[in-house]
Design an enzyme around this catalytic site. Structure first.
Site, mmCIF file in Angstrom:
data_model
loop_
_atom_site.group_PDB
_atom_site.id
_atom_site.type_symbol
_atom_site.label_atom_id
_atom_site.label_comp_id
_atom_site.label_asym_id
_atom_site.label_seq_id
_atom_site.Cartn_x
_atom_site.Cartn_y
_atom_site.Cartn_z
ATOM 1 N N GLU A 1 1.227 -68.803 -13.569
ATOM 2 C CA GLU A 1 0.618 -67.680 -14.278
ATOM 3 C C GLU A 1 -0.576 -68.153 -15.103
ATOM 4 O OE1 GLU A 1 4.129 -64.389 -15.270
ATOM 5 O OE2 GLU A 1 3.368 -65.711 -16.838
ATOM 6 N N LEU A 2 -0.351 -69.257 -15.815
ATOM 7 C CA LEU A 2 -1.395 -69.782 -16.687
ATOM 8 C C LEU A 2 -2.648 -70.157 -15.886
ATOM 9 C CD1 LEU A 2 -2.335 -70.690 -19.483
ATOM 10 C CD2 LEU A 2 -1.242 -72.904 -19.060
#
Length: 1104
Positions: free
Chosen positions: A89-90
């Site tokens: 996600e990051l």
């Protein structure tokens, strides 16, 4: 709370306000749930992932959610790095940040930012476990993402004692970020992003002070639209906010004694901002009392009365810290009176932006549909790029065909749309009677600038200066970007003319006539009355028309008459008998008669324009002309004689260009002491100009194409522009050219100026040398000293001998069209220089801006005797160079016919002047074989006050053996020593260099080097030729006289037998040595055929 970027770009609508990235077990049930709740209260839409099935990698739905969010918040907790899902996600979040500028905010929840940055401690251990079994590429991608996000400043929970306060701060920061982006209401508005960004710079939202700003511009420019966009974006940022719109139209004007009206105004404001419908205000301190400790946003739109502003927001102390008050108005004076200094002026859109606005309104798209390009541009021009007009007219044309658009153009041009007219008229209706009159003058007569308005209306009852300022403050006129110009928007002009048409159904009874057909009717039928004060129209399209000879008799108050147009064809049925005495402006192109009416008294006339007329003479005798400032008779081909203008003591501009029958300029020109511009160009028969006009006021003279003109008058010492091309002028007297200290432009017919040898343009404001100078065939001296704006000296004539360009600090490039065929004494030599010129000198002292390439070309490629210019070191192409002031050249690198080029680096120990004399002594075996002297100044130019402050290069050229050399020797076998000195004590020669040049056809292939031997010494009392092995050259010893004839010292020459070859000496020449007394050691020169001791040698006792 900070984010990774400054103000975000204005974005398109996204599905989510916020995407949170987090590790569920750490924060979902506690911290995150409170964040969601607070966000919900503030109307912030957050993406929630409860329904998504989590796996080893994030799926398309999650990727789309990230990309469809305006802000991403990364909640970094202790176990965040234990989830590959979180790390992926990051990575995706940071990719969106880089690709589309998405805002990223961080929260460090019970974890040290440095542990995240360096992946250490418990956080690091979790990260290592997640990385097990992963490729190095994946590990590196995750590690870089964690390091990057840890460097984004964010909230650290360990610094907060109350978690609820931290969440409230996060929610406020997110709200602020969202509010600084465009709302959907204004996404498609052309130019809105630029307006908002400029207003934001004035608002200083990060400042806690109370700020009050103004938005100023004409009616219909878009002030209210900008204000509403600001309110939409900023209102949620403030606890209390209020938009009070159309204060000019919705609320009646109030006076200071109308107490109840004042109370009603405050009641309206407080009811709206506090959202209390039944609120009652009982005193005028209510606003301050209720809002002094509140952070508020108040927008007061379209304020037209200072009293309204005072009663609603008199002072910043009425509101709490961080409050913002935004006021819009057409009247700048309201801002000045209220002390508002931060004002945003809304300018007209560009042509392209105006076309986009029209298309949005007419076609609901920004681009022009195919086939509508030309008609759409015409409509946009007719709307004057005014946003309101573009919107209204565009909407009225929506859905119509191109032919229907074409039909509408004429009606748009002739009459205002009612909605537009009503809005524009409000500003006019609020003017005073005198200011309304001034507005109508400008709308109907179209003045060009402040000066025009004030001088044409100087004798009127109008308060012109204050009236103009009122019109400017109320945006009814605009100033031009450059100069002192003033203009009125075309729609305001149209409105003003409609107001005049409303004065009467009979054109002859109105104040102004501006329609061509109505003017023709009035002049033909003699229906003009005393009401008419101005007539102005372009008559080009009406063809031939007839005017009664008594057309103006019924208009005694006519003060402005403008009948103009290139195709104007007036016909006066009989002699024109009358022109009003009060005329201040008379413009009549193609005037058909030979003279103006003899009864005309032009005492009030300020400007007279009679271009392309049939005039042979304006009038007979002397006329009173105390106010005349401009007389234009251009292209009056039949004009044979100038009128007597001796009474025109205020004349500033006289234009006679194209008067091909004019033969003489009267002598009274010399008495017009305010004359600035004199244009005689194209006067083909003009032969006589008064020789000594010398007017201090005269700055601009054009006598180009005066093909019979032969003399150059002394016009003025303050002349700035001279044009004299295509004349028969052969010379410019030095006394005339020497006074051109302010010259900016010079155009001279170069083919005729065969006698001009010296041109002095020093201390002028020219930026480039005039083109005419390039072709001056005989120019030898050009002085451009102290031309502080001079940038380029291009293609100077090959005849030039002296170029004097000292103190031209901006000079970057210099080029000279040198041609050896123009120079009798020029010699072609090899090496880097093309020609040597025995006389040319170039002075570029203090020309600091010369480019390196320009310096190289000047030194290497130019033909000259000497050059002086700034420099820090002797250039590398001087193959023999050393520190100090002397250098030796080894034998074998030159011949007896060789020339040299030398360069010395001069540095001052203090200030020193241009008057530097550089002396070069050439010695061979201690004997002086040549002595050269050069100066870095020009004797004909005063340089006594000129100083050089830094290093300069002095470059010069010469022969190894001069005409008066001391001894000619076999140059191929002897070393030559160059010694340099200068005459000013403060100067030091810190470096020197020499380049040997050979005549074309010779070669010098030996390796050049600097010798370190000491120079042979020549005794003061005895010149001794030593260690010389001559092979077939004459010995010539010529010593100059001593410094003082009253005390001559004894000199002798001794030619040592052991140093001379016993044969091949053809002769010994000792002439020109008046103090030589003794000759010794000639007993071994058996081959000497001659010994020369002429009458200039010693006249007394000889010993030989």
């Amino acid at each position: 709370m900070a984010s990774s970027s400054s103000l975000p770009p204005f974005a398109h609508t996204k599905r989510f306000h916020v995407f949170p990235s987090f590790h569920g077990p750490d924060v979902r049930k506690g911290f995150l749930s409170h964040v969601h709740n607070c966000f919900g209260i503030k109307g912030i839409t957050t993406f929630k992932d409860q329904e998504i099935q989590r796996g080893h990698s994030i799926g398309p739905e999650l990727v789309n959610a990230i990309r469809d969010s305006r802000v991403s918040i990364v909640l970094l907790s202790k176990n965040y790095a234990s989830s590959s899902w979180c790390l992926d996600e990051l990575v995706e979040i940071l990719k969106c940040k880089e690709d589309s500028g998405q805002m990223v905010m961080t929260v460090f929840y019970n974890v040290d930012p440095s542990s995240v940055r360096k992946q250490k401690g418990d956080f690091g251990k979790a990260f290592k476990r997640t990385c097990q079994g992963k490729t190095e590429e994946v590990k590196e991608r995750w590690s870089k993402a964690l390091t990057h996000v840890a460097n984004i400043e964010g909230e650290d929970s360990r610094n907060w004692t109350n978690e609820a306060d931290m969440i409230q701060k996060i929610a406020t920061d997110v709200s602020n970020k969202l509010n600084l982006s465009l709302s959907t209401d204004f996404d498609d508005m052309v130019g809105m992003q630029v307006h908002l960004r400029r207003v934001y710079s004035l608002l200083c939202l990060e400042c806690d002070d109370v700020k009050m700003i103004g938005i100023w511009g004409p009616a219909g420019i878009g002030k209210t639209t900008i204000a509403r966009a600001l309110f939409t974006q900023l209102s949620s940022h403030f606890p209390l906010s209020c938009f009070m719109g159309n204060l000019k139209g919705s609320y009646k004007s109030i006076g200071v004694d109308d107490y109840q009206s004042l109370l009603d105004f405050q009641n309206q404001l407080l009811s709206r901002i506090l959202n209390q419908k039944d609120m009652k205000v009982h005193h005028l301190g209510a606003v301050k009392e209720r809002l002094h400790d509140q952070r508020v946003l108040i927008i007061l739109d379209d304020v037209d009365d200072i009293e309204k502003l005072d009663i609603l927001a008199k002072d910043t102390s009425w509101f709490g810290n961080g409050s913002r008050i935004i006021v819009t108005s057409e009247d700048q004076q309201i801002f000045k009176a209220h002390g508002i200094k931060d004002i945003y002026h809304v300018d007209f859109p560009s042509r392209n932006e105006a076309l986009e606005m029209l298309c949005q309104s007419a076609f609901k798209q920004r681009s022009v549909p195919d086939g509508f390009e030309e008609v759409a541009r015409k409509v946009a021009e007719l709307c004057g790029n005014l946003p309101l007009a573009l919107s209204v007219v565009g909407a009225s044309l929506r859905g119509k065909s191109k032919d229907e658009w074409e039909l509408q153009i004429s009606s748009i041009d002739s009459s205002l749309d009612g909605k537009i007219g009503n809005i524009l008229r409000v500003g006019y209706d609020r003017l005073s009677k005198k200011d309304k009159a001034l507005f109508l003058h400008m709308a109907c007569l179209g003045y060009n600038g402040f000066h025009d308005v004030t001088r044409f209306l100087a004798d009127s009852h109008l308060d012109v200066e204050n009236g103009l300022q009122t019109l400017l403050d109320r945006s009814l006129v605009q100033t031009t970007t450059f100069g002192n110009g003033i203009w009125m928007h075309s729609l305001l002009e149209q409105m003003g003319r409609e107001i005049v048409r409303e004065q009467s159904n009979e054109p002859g009874k109105r104040q102004f006539l501006v329609e061509a057909q109505e003017i023709l009717d009035v002049l033909a039928d003699k229906t003009g009355t005393g009401s008419v004060i101005g007539i102005s129209a372009n008559m080009s399209d009406v063809g031939e028309f007839s005017i009664s000879g008594r057309a103006f008799e019924g208009m005694p108050n006519l003060r402005f008459l403008k009948l103009y147009g290139s195709e104007l064809q007036p016909r006066i049925s009989e002699e024109l008998e009358y022109l009003p005495r009060r005329l201040r402006l008379l413009v009549w192109h193609n005037y058909p008669r030979k003279r103006l009416p003899p009864t005309f008294q032009p005492e009030c006339l300020v400007e007279l324009h009679m271009g392309s007329s049939n005039l042979e003479k304006l009038w007979d005798g002397i006329k009173p002309l105390p106010n005349l400032e401009l007389l234009d008779l251009s292209d009056s081909a039949k004009l044979k004689e100038m009128p007597d203008l001796s009474e025109a003591t205020n004349l500033r501009c006289l234009t006679l260009d194209g008067c091909i029958s004019l033969k003489e300029l009267p002598s009274y020109i010399g008495n017009l002491h305010k004359l600035i511009t004199l244009d005689m160009s194209g006067c083909e028969k003009l032969r006589v100009i008064p020789t000594n006009i010398n007017l201090a006021s005269l700055e601009n003279v054009d006598m180009s194409y005066c093909s019979q003109l032969t003399t150059f008058p002394d016009f003025s010492r303050n002349i700035k522009i001279i044009k004299a091309s295509k004349t028969k002028i052969e010379d410019v007297p030095a006394s005339v050219a020497g006074g051109w200290s302010r010259l900016d432009t010079l155009e001279i017919g170069s083919t005729s100026l065969t006698k001009l040898t010296k041109l002095d343009l020093s201390s002028c404001d020219i930026k480039n040398i005039p083109d005419c100078v390039i072709g001056l065939p005989g120019l030898e001296i050009l002085n451009v000293q102290d031309c502080s704006k001079l940038v380029s000296l291009q293609s100077l004539p090959p005849s030039l001998l002296y170029l004097y360009a000292n103190n031209c600090g901006l000079l970057k490039s210099v080029s000279v069209s040198y041609d050896c065929t123009c120079v009798k004494d020029a010699k072609r030599v090899s090496s880097s220089i093309t020609f040597y010129h025995p006389k040319r000198r170039v002075f570029l002292n203090n020309c600091w801006s010369l480019s390196e390439e320009a310096r190289r070309v000047i030194i290497q490629r130019w033909a000259y005797m000497s050059v002086c210019l700034p420099g820090k070191q002797v250039p590398a192409y001087f193959t023999h160079k050393t520190k100090g002031n002397s250098i030796s050249i080894s034998p074998g690198t030159f011949s007896a016919s060789s020339r040299f080029k030398a360069c010395v680096l001069l540095t001052p120990s203090g200030q020193f002047s241009f008057n530097t004399q550089v002396v070069c002594h050439l010695k061979s075996k201690g004997v002086l074989i040549n002595e050269l002297e050069y100066t870095s100044c020009w004797h004909e130019v005063d340089t006594s006050d000129s100083k050089i402050l830094t290093e300069h290069l002095f470059v010069f050229s010469g022969s190894l053996f001069g005409a008066h050399s001391c001894v000619e020797v076999d140059a191929t076998t002897s070393e030559i020593l160059f010694e340099f000195s200068c005459n000013v004590n403060d100067e030091k020669i810190i470096e020197c260099g020499v380049q040997i040049l050979t005549e074309e056809g010779e070669s010098s292939t030996s390796k050049w080097k600097v010798q370190s031997e000491e120079a042979a010494e020549v005794s003061k009392d005895e010149s001794v030729v030593k260690r010389s092995k001559h092979t077939g050259f004459a010995i010539s010893v010529r010593k100059p006289p001593p410094l003082s004839n009253s005390n001559p010292f004894e000199r002798s020459i001794s030619i040592q037998r052991q140093e001379l070859a016993p044969r091949n000496h053809l002769g010994i020449d000792l002439s020109c040595n008046p103090y030589l007394k003794r000759i010794t050691a000639l007993n071994n020169t058996t081959s000497c055929s001659s010994l020369t001791l002429d009458r200039d040698t010693a006249s007394g006792h000889h010993e030989c």
